[in-house]
Write an enzyme that holds these catalytic residues in place. Sequence first.
Site, PDB file in Angstrom:
ATOM      1  N   LYS A  76       0.516  -1.673  -0.274  1.00 42.78           N
ATOM      2  CA  LYS A  76      -0.222  -0.011   0.070  1.00 42.78           C
ATOM      3  C   LYS A  76       1.099   1.599  -0.350  1.00 42.78           C
ATOM      4  O   LYS A  76       0.115   2.323  -0.065  1.00 42.78           O
ATOM      5  CB  LYS A  76      -1.114  -0.263   1.486  1.00 42.78           C
ATOM      6  CG  LYS A  76      -2.269  -1.102   1.067  1.00 42.78           C
ATOM      7  CD  LYS A  76      -2.452  -1.555   2.316  1.00 42.78           C
ATOM      8  CE  LYS A  76      -3.977  -2.282   1.993  1.00 42.78           C
ATOM      9  NZ  LYS A  76      -4.691  -2.925   3.235  1.00 42.78           N
ATOM     10  N   GLN A 105      -4.944  -1.937   9.493  1.00 47.54           N
ATOM     11  CA  GLN A 105      -5.061  -2.953   8.797  1.00 47.54           C
ATOM     12  C   GLN A 105      -5.069  -4.079   9.470  1.00 47.54           C
ATOM     13  O   GLN A 105      -4.849  -4.248  10.619  1.00 47.54           O
ATOM     14  CB  GLN A 105      -3.145  -3.374   8.918  1.00 47.54           C
ATOM     15  CG  GLN A 105      -2.919  -4.359   7.363  1.00 47.54           C
ATOM     16  CD  GLN A 105      -3.281  -4.768   7.251  1.00 47.54           C
ATOM     17  OE1 GLN A 105      -3.246  -3.794   5.359  1.00 47.54           O
ATOM     18  NE2 GLN A 105      -4.555  -5.468   6.502  1.00 47.54           N
ATOM     19  N   ASP A 116     -11.325   3.127   4.070  1.00 45.27           N
ATOM     20  CA  ASP A 116     -11.939   1.195   4.128  1.00 45.27           C
ATOM     21  C   ASP A 116     -13.201   0.876   3.926  1.00 45.27           C
ATOM     22  O   ASP A 116     -13.811   0.305   3.016  1.00 45.27           O
ATOM     23  CB  ASP A 116     -11.231   1.008   5.523  1.00 45.27           C
ATOM     24  CG  ASP A 116      -9.774   0.092   5.086  1.00 45.27           C
ATOM     25  OD1 ASP A 116      -9.881  -0.192   3.734  1.00 45.27           O
ATOM     26  OD2 ASP A 116      -9.436  -0.463   5.479  1.00 45.27           O
TER      27      ASP A 116
END
Length: 285
Positions: A52, A96, A119
Amino acid sequence: MAKRIDGKAIAAKVRAQVACTVAALAEKGVKPGLAVVIVGDDPASRTYVNNKKKACAEAGIYSEEYALPAQTTQRELMELVARLNEKRDIHGILVQSPLPKGLDEEAVVEAINPEKDVDAFHPSNVGRIMIGNYHFLPCTPAGVIELLRSEQIEIAGKNCVVIGRSNIVGKPMAMLLLHNNGTVTICHSKTKDLKEICKNADILVAAVGKPKFVTADMVKPGAVVIDVGMDRDENGKLCGDVDFANVEKIASYITPVPGGVGPMTIAMLLRNTVTAAKRQCGIVE
Ligand code: NAP
């Protein structure tokens, strides 16, 4: 023989578009920023986070990593999220998953400012997706829709079957197919006659987490098969939820693993980060 959908190439196009938008934003004095939080030392999470960060750098997006030890307390993590919510140069926050045992992931997600929730896991964003009035879409399901769109695969009126009902993949995937006018069935571990239901699918999305779970006898000839799974086979090799070698022979389109859905997830994260930056800087789409 099915056409293999090249997720790597399609993701590269999306990333190039994102880079163009980032360059245009720079002229307005805006630099999108993403904070990536990783807790503990799970090797898979470390790889995802590195990928990422690298993708951000390539697209011209500023990123910050917060690597916390596995012993981090809930309070420390919540404090970090609160700080990131206030940080002006950070437009997107990603924590994460999975978090180490003992940490309440739901509480952490709920603490993220929904405007920075790239997200799209915050209940407020999930609700927005449900009613079809959203700013961000969860990266993996959004990536699947982008793959279908790139291949000009019509969703409207099609029988779409999603295997899996997780909050991050299965449920939002089904909702996005529904928004695109598919007729959607969601299957899970308690579904009866799974094979028969799958055999009726024009578009079959597998998000189960079990290697080679979808076998050729579950697939209608000519179906579009999307494999979200990221599993390990008996030799420890990366594979998907679909028995690729056999299903490829009867499907019309299929996504490989690796190189299918996976690359799209990161591309959509970059896109969401840019959207977040634009919204926070008052730049109308
Ligand atoms: P998850 O939370 O474990 O959900 C799996 C789903 O599969 C559950 O809804 C479960 O049903 C269902 N299931 C399990 N066994 C089944 C069976 N025998 N028949 C029918 N349904 C069954 O997994 P997830 O987070 O959604 O992830 C799914 C897969 O996608 C994993 O391989 C993951 O690594 C991968 N993934 C890939 C990406 C990417 O970027 N490519 C992103 C996220 C996830 P119940 O609800 O009844 O338990």
